[in-house]
Design a protein around this motif. Structure first.
Motif, PDB file in Angstrom:
ATOM      1  N   LEU A   1       9.324 -34.513   8.000  1.00  0.00           N
ATOM      2  CA  LEU A   1       8.064 -34.057   6.817  1.00  0.00           C
ATOM      3  C   LEU A   1       9.013 -33.839   5.235  1.00  0.00           C
ATOM      4  CD1 LEU A   1       6.368 -30.838   7.158  1.00  0.00           C
ATOM      5  CD2 LEU A   1       8.859 -30.456   7.019  1.00  0.00           C
ATOM      6  N   ASN A   2       7.875 -34.214   4.172  1.00  0.00           N
ATOM      7  CA  ASN A   2       8.289 -33.824   2.810  1.00  0.00           C
ATOM      8  C   ASN A   2       8.364 -32.254   2.793  1.00  0.00           C
ATOM      9  OD1 ASN A   2       8.060 -33.885   0.087  1.00  0.00           O
ATOM     10  ND2 ASN A   2       7.378 -35.999   0.522  1.00  0.00           N
ATOM     11  N   THR A   3       9.324 -32.022   2.128  1.00  0.00           N
ATOM     12  CA  THR A   3       9.133 -29.945   1.727  1.00  0.00           C
ATOM     13  C   THR A   3       8.538 -30.364   0.692  1.00  0.00           C
ATOM     14  OG1 THR A   3      10.989 -30.644   0.241  1.00  0.00           O
ATOM     15  CG2 THR A   3      10.932 -30.010   2.389  1.00  0.00           C
ATOM     16  N   ARG A   4       7.868 -31.069  -0.676  1.00  0.00           N
ATOM     17  CA  ARG A   4       6.927 -30.977  -1.521  1.00  0.00           C
ATOM     18  C   ARG A   4       5.591 -30.704  -1.034  1.00  0.00           C
ATOM     19  NH1 ARG A   4       4.309 -33.812  -5.516  1.00  0.00           N
ATOM     20  NH2 ARG A   4       5.180 -35.332  -4.425  1.00  0.00           N
ATOM     21  N   PHE A   5       5.367 -31.867   0.057  1.00  0.00           N
ATOM     22  CA  PHE A   5       3.791 -31.876   0.401  1.00  0.00           C
ATOM     23  C   PHE A   5       3.896 -30.750   1.149  1.00  0.00           C
ATOM     24  CE2 PHE A   5       2.877 -36.962   0.906  1.00  0.00           C
ATOM     25  CZ  PHE A   5       3.457 -37.194  -0.232  1.00  0.00           C
ATOM     26  N   GLN A   6       4.618 -30.422   2.146  1.00  0.00           N
ATOM     27  CA  GLN A   6       4.312 -28.930   2.826  1.00  0.00           C
ATOM     28  C   GLN A   6       3.951 -28.477   2.034  1.00  0.00           C
ATOM     29  OE1 GLN A   6       4.203 -28.722   5.768  1.00  0.00           O
ATOM     30  NE2 GLN A   6       4.175 -26.477   5.672  1.00  0.00           N
ATOM     31  N   TYR A   7       4.681 -27.844   0.429  1.00  0.00           N
ATOM     32  CA  TYR A   7       4.720 -26.550  -0.177  1.00  0.00           C
ATOM     33  C   TYR A   7       3.054 -26.945  -0.823  1.00  0.00           C
ATOM     34  CZ  TYR A   7       4.303 -23.943  -4.883  1.00  0.00           C
ATOM     35  OH  TYR A   7       3.634 -23.431  -5.734  1.00  0.00           O
ATOM     36  N   GLU A   8       2.145 -28.156  -1.540  1.00  0.00           N
ATOM     37  CA  GLU A   8       1.794 -28.337  -1.815  1.00  0.00           C
ATOM     38  C   GLU A   8       0.303 -28.384  -0.329  1.00  0.00           C
ATOM     39  OE1 GLU A   8       1.410 -28.762  -4.693  1.00  0.00           O
ATOM     40  OE2 GLU A   8       2.578 -29.279  -5.621  1.00  0.00           O
ATOM     41  N   ALA A   9       0.606 -28.550   0.490  1.00  0.00           N
ATOM     42  CA  ALA A   9      -0.678 -28.424   1.623  1.00  0.00           C
ATOM     43  C   ALA A   9      -0.376 -27.010   1.471  1.00  0.00           C
ATOM     44  CB  ALA A   9       0.233 -28.942   2.387  1.00  0.00           C
ATOM     45  N   SER A  10       0.708 -26.109   1.594  1.00  0.00           N
ATOM     46  CA  SER A  10       0.207 -24.704   2.403  1.00  0.00           C
ATOM     47  C   SER A  10      -0.097 -23.804   0.859  1.00  0.00           C
ATOM     48  CB  SER A  10       1.651 -24.088   2.291  1.00  0.00           C
ATOM     49  OG  SER A  10       2.442 -23.822   3.447  1.00  0.00           O
ATOM     50  N   GLN A  11      -0.263 -24.360  -0.501  1.00  0.00           N
ATOM     51  CA  GLN A  11      -0.243 -23.745  -1.647  1.00  0.00           C
ATOM     52  C   GLN A  11      -2.207 -24.281  -2.079  1.00  0.00           C
ATOM     53  OE1 GLN A  11       1.724 -22.314  -2.737  1.00  0.00           O
ATOM     54  NE2 GLN A  11       1.027 -21.963  -4.334  1.00  0.00           N
ATOM     55  N   ALA A  12      -2.212 -25.362  -1.161  1.00  0.00           N
ATOM     56  CA  ALA A  12      -4.433 -25.690  -1.559  1.00  0.00           C
ATOM     57  C   ALA A  12      -4.567 -25.018  -0.123  1.00  0.00           C
ATOM     58  CB  ALA A  12      -3.681 -26.914  -0.674  1.00  0.00           C
ATOM     59  N   VAL A  13      -3.979 -24.398   0.918  1.00  0.00           N
ATOM     60  CA  VAL A  13      -4.844 -23.905   1.960  1.00  0.00           C
ATOM     61  C   VAL A  13      -4.914 -22.906   1.282  1.00  0.00           C
ATOM     62  CG1 VAL A  13      -4.316 -23.012   4.308  1.00  0.00           C
ATOM     63  CG2 VAL A  13      -4.369 -25.072   4.322  1.00  0.00           C
ATOM     64  N   SER A  14      -3.820 -21.697   1.509  1.00  0.00           N
ATOM     65  CA  SER A  14      -4.000 -20.562   0.339  1.00  0.00           C
ATOM     66  C   SER A  14      -5.303 -20.343  -0.466  1.00  0.00           C
ATOM     67  CB  SER A  14      -2.505 -19.577   0.723  1.00  0.00           C
ATOM     68  OG  SER A  14      -2.456 -20.711  -0.742  1.00  0.00           O
ATOM     69  N   GLY A  15      -5.394 -21.394  -1.661  1.00  0.00           N
ATOM     70  CA  GLY A  15      -6.259 -21.791  -2.614  1.00  0.00           C
ATOM     71  C   GLY A  15      -7.147 -21.966  -2.161  1.00  0.00           C
ATOM     72  N   GLY A  16      -7.624 -22.414  -1.574  1.00  0.00           N
ATOM     73  CA  GLY A  16      -8.794 -22.876  -1.000  1.00  0.00           C
ATOM     74  C   GLY A  16      -9.615 -21.738  -0.387  1.00  0.00           C
ATOM     75  N   LEU A  17      -8.959 -20.973   1.065  1.00  0.00           N
ATOM     76  CA  LEU A  17      -9.754 -20.416   0.698  1.00  0.00           C
ATOM     77  C   LEU A  17      -9.685 -18.830   0.260  1.00  0.00           C
ATOM     78  CD1 LEU A  17      -7.312 -20.124   4.381  1.00  0.00           C
ATOM     79  CD2 LEU A  17      -9.967 -20.753   4.119  1.00  0.00           C
ATOM     80  N   ALA A  18      -8.950 -18.103  -0.484  1.00  0.00           N
ATOM     81  CA  ALA A  18      -9.385 -17.216  -1.433  1.00  0.00           C
ATOM     82  C   ALA A  18     -10.187 -17.591  -1.945  1.00  0.00           C
ATOM     83  CB  ALA A  18      -7.752 -17.581  -2.538  1.00  0.00           C
ATOM     84  N   LYS A  19     -10.459 -18.340  -2.777  1.00  0.00           N
ATOM     85  CA  LYS A  19     -11.786 -18.910  -3.338  1.00  0.00           C
ATOM     86  C   LYS A  19     -13.466 -18.958  -2.031  1.00  0.00           C
ATOM     87  CE  LYS A  19      -9.898 -21.996  -6.482  1.00  0.00           C
ATOM     88  NZ  LYS A  19      -9.758 -23.590  -6.892  1.00  0.00           N
ATOM     89  N   LEU A  20     -12.621 -19.160  -0.973  1.00  0.00           N
ATOM     90  CA  LEU A  20     -13.610 -19.252  -0.128  1.00  0.00           C
ATOM     91  C   LEU A  20     -14.183 -17.863   0.343  1.00  0.00           C
ATOM     92  CD1 LEU A  20     -15.244 -21.404   1.833  1.00  0.00           C
ATOM     93  CD2 LEU A  20     -13.541 -20.839   3.879  1.00  0.00           C
ATOM     94  N   ASP A  21     -13.489 -16.891   0.283  1.00  0.00           N
ATOM     95  CA  ASP A  21     -13.206 -15.116   0.509  1.00  0.00           C
ATOM     96  C   ASP A  21     -14.303 -15.100  -0.292  1.00  0.00           C
ATOM     97  OD1 ASP A  21     -11.416 -15.598   2.838  1.00  0.00           O
ATOM     98  OD2 ASP A  21      -9.556 -14.791   1.404  1.00  0.00           O
ATOM     99  N   LYS A  22     -13.945 -15.482  -1.866  1.00  0.00           N
ATOM    100  CA  LYS A  22     -15.046 -15.018  -2.698  1.00  0.00           C
ATOM    101  C   LYS A  22     -16.476 -15.787  -2.385  1.00  0.00           C
ATOM    102  CE  LYS A  22     -11.683 -14.085  -6.617  1.00  0.00           C
ATOM    103  NZ  LYS A  22     -11.061 -14.981  -7.398  1.00  0.00           N
ATOM    104  N   ILE A  23     -16.433 -16.450  -1.818  1.00  0.00           N
ATOM    105  CA  ILE A  23     -17.938 -17.299  -1.248  1.00  0.00           C
ATOM    106  C   ILE A  23     -18.275 -16.152  -0.472  1.00  0.00           C
ATOM    107  CG2 ILE A  23     -19.245 -19.425  -0.654  1.00  0.00           C
ATOM    108  CD1 ILE A  23     -17.199 -20.505  -2.702  1.00  0.00           C
ATOM    109  N   LEU A  24     -17.445 -15.915   0.678  1.00  0.00           N
ATOM    110  CA  LEU A  24     -18.196 -15.162   1.947  1.00  0.00           C
ATOM    111  C   LEU A  24     -18.493 -13.810   1.345  1.00  0.00           C
ATOM    112  CD1 LEU A  24     -15.704 -17.165   4.186  1.00  0.00           C
ATOM    113  CD2 LEU A  24     -18.356 -17.223   3.844  1.00  0.00           C
ATOM    114  N   GLY A  25     -18.128 -13.144   0.035  1.00  0.00           N
ATOM    115  CA  GLY A  25     -17.565 -11.832   0.099  1.00  0.00           C
ATOM    116  C   GLY A  25     -17.266 -11.651  -0.120  1.00  0.00           C
ATOM    117  N   LEU A  26     -15.603 -11.335   0.653  1.00  0.00           N
ATOM    118  CA  LEU A  26     -15.078 -11.365   1.216  1.00  0.00           C
ATOM    119  C   LEU A  26     -14.091 -10.767  -0.192  1.00  0.00           C
ATOM    120  CD1 LEU A  26     -13.952 -12.686   4.286  1.00  0.00           C
ATOM    121  CD2 LEU A  26     -15.365 -10.405   4.505  1.00  0.00           C
ATOM    122  N   ALA A  27     -12.951  -8.973   0.954  1.00  0.00           N
ATOM    123  CA  ALA A  27     -11.950  -8.895  -0.111  1.00  0.00           C
ATOM    124  C   ALA A  27     -11.113  -9.680  -0.207  1.00  0.00           C
ATOM    125  CB  ALA A  27     -11.708  -7.245  -0.132  1.00  0.00           C
ATOM    126  N   SER A  28     -10.073  -9.976  -1.279  1.00  0.00           N
ATOM    127  CA  SER A  28      -9.256 -10.360  -1.551  1.00  0.00           C
ATOM    128  C   SER A  28      -8.333  -9.873  -0.594  1.00  0.00           C
ATOM    129  CB  SER A  28      -7.882  -9.616  -2.358  1.00  0.00           C
ATOM    130  OG  SER A  28      -6.742 -10.405  -2.228  1.00  0.00           O
TER     131      SER A  28
END
Length: 364
Positions: A1-28
């Motif tokens: 495991l690369n800890t920096r990669f793991q951090y960026e993966a978690s950020q990409a998933v949380s950030g991408g899903l936050a944008k998707l929530d808005k597209i789907l019309g969901l609250a934060s």
């Protein structure tokens, strides 16, 4: 495991899903109640080093406390068009077709055990004669169906397992369109074999185990074997590069990712699953997005979300951040490969001023 990669993966998933929530019309998501959080979309991400098989990052969901389920490894969801790679690869490796083989994109019917199967294209339109590279770039269902009819479902199952899929696969014609459950971990592993020029590396997470006084308790013996030749793999890579440069994956370039890369989008029936599986010479990453209860994903206007819209942005953000300190490198071209420019409809030399497509082919 690369800890920096793991951090960026978690950020990409949380950030991408936050944008998707808005597209789907969901609250934060942060403002949702404990019960409401179960109705939000989920995602999974797996990143592998294709040269060693080492798992560099793995995200199994957006919120372990609320839903402690590892969707990266335990979630078998339909792969959609990201599974087309296996049908194309089998047909190429068997020598039944080349990237410039022309098949006709048209309404088609197959009679299977007294039943009729009529695969249709995602867009409900048909484009007539086209070379295979272009068909993969545009993810034409009809062409994939014609290919599996040519190569046989049993052969596609065999190739998928040789490349790295471990889930049981039934030899049905609909395999061509990805109507089979697989995990993101398996998809990353299988694409990794293509990226690694046909050498299959068994993915691993632990390299060695030591005691507190530095004695090695167990050391992993990395497993690898050549399963396919580099020429077939490079031809496949070239076709998958086309997906990103001018096909369903061109959002990768639109979002600013400039490295040499290849990949494939995937969207299942009724927009229940969105995939993007792609790679550079240094890293293979698979991303899946969907609801745990298998509901369709549609935006506020009722438009379904494709792999290119829901999963690709997460892949792109992660790859951009993870590889920021890695020098640019291109895919090595094995001996026996030539490049040609062809008319994308006829597979022959392009007319002056007409459309043209560069393809990689085996030297005759």
């Amino acid at each position: 495991l690369n800890t920096r990669f793991q951090y960026e993966a978690s950020q990409a998933v949380s950030g991408g899903l936050a944008k998707l929530d808005k597209i789907l019309g969901l609250a934060s998501y942060e403002d949702a109640s404990w019960q409401e959080k179960l109705n939000y979309p989920q995602a999974a991400l797996v990143a592998l080093d294709p040269r060693t098989g080492a798992v560099k990052a793995l995200v199994g969901g957006r919120d372990y406390k609320r839903a402690p389920f590892n969707r990266a490894m335990s979630n078998n969801r339909q792969a959609g068009s990201s599974f087309k790679l296996f049908t194309y690869f089998a047909a190429l490796d068997k020598g039944l077709v080349s990237p410039k083989t022309v098949l006709v994109d048209e309404p088609v019917r197959f009679n299977i055990y007294n039943q009729v199967w009529e695969p249709g294209n995602f867009e409900k339109t048909y484009d007539g004669p086209m070379v295979l590279k272009w068909a993969l770039m545009e993810s034409k269902n009809v062409i994939a169906a014609k290919l599996i009819d040519k190569v046989g479902p049993e052969t596609v199952v065999k190739y998928a397992h040789q490349l790295g899929i471990q889930s049981p696969l039934e030899a049905h014609m609909s395999l061509a369109l990805g109507s089979v459950g697989v995990s993101p971990f398996e998809m990353a592993s299988a694409y990794s074999t293509i990226d690694n020029e046909g050498i299959r590396r068994t993915p691993f997470m632990v390299r060695l185990i030591k005691t507190s006084d530095d004695k090695t308790v167990r050391k992993l013996e990395m497993e690898s074997r050549r399963v396919f030749d580099p020429q077939t793999c490079y031809v496949m890579i070239d076709m998958l590069r086309g997906v990103i440069e001018g096909g369903t994956g061109k959002g990768v370039r639109r979002l600013g990712f400039r490295r040499p890369c290849a990949g494939k989008t995937g969207t299942t029936n009724n927009y229940r699953d969105a995939w993007f599986v792609g790679f550079t010479p240094d890293l293979v990453t698979a991303v899946w997005v969907g609801f745990d209860d298998n509901r369709p994903m549609r935006d506020k206007n009722g438009v379904g979300l494709t792999g290119g819209r829901a999963a690709l942005p997460i892949w792109t953000q992660f790859m951009e951040k993870a590889l920021v300190n890695t020098p640019f490198s291109d895919f090595p071209i094995p001996p026996g490969i030539e490049f040609e420019e062809v008319d994308p409809r006829t597979g022959t030399g392009p007319m002056p001023g007409g459309p043209k497509l560069e393809i990689a082919v085996r030297r005759r």
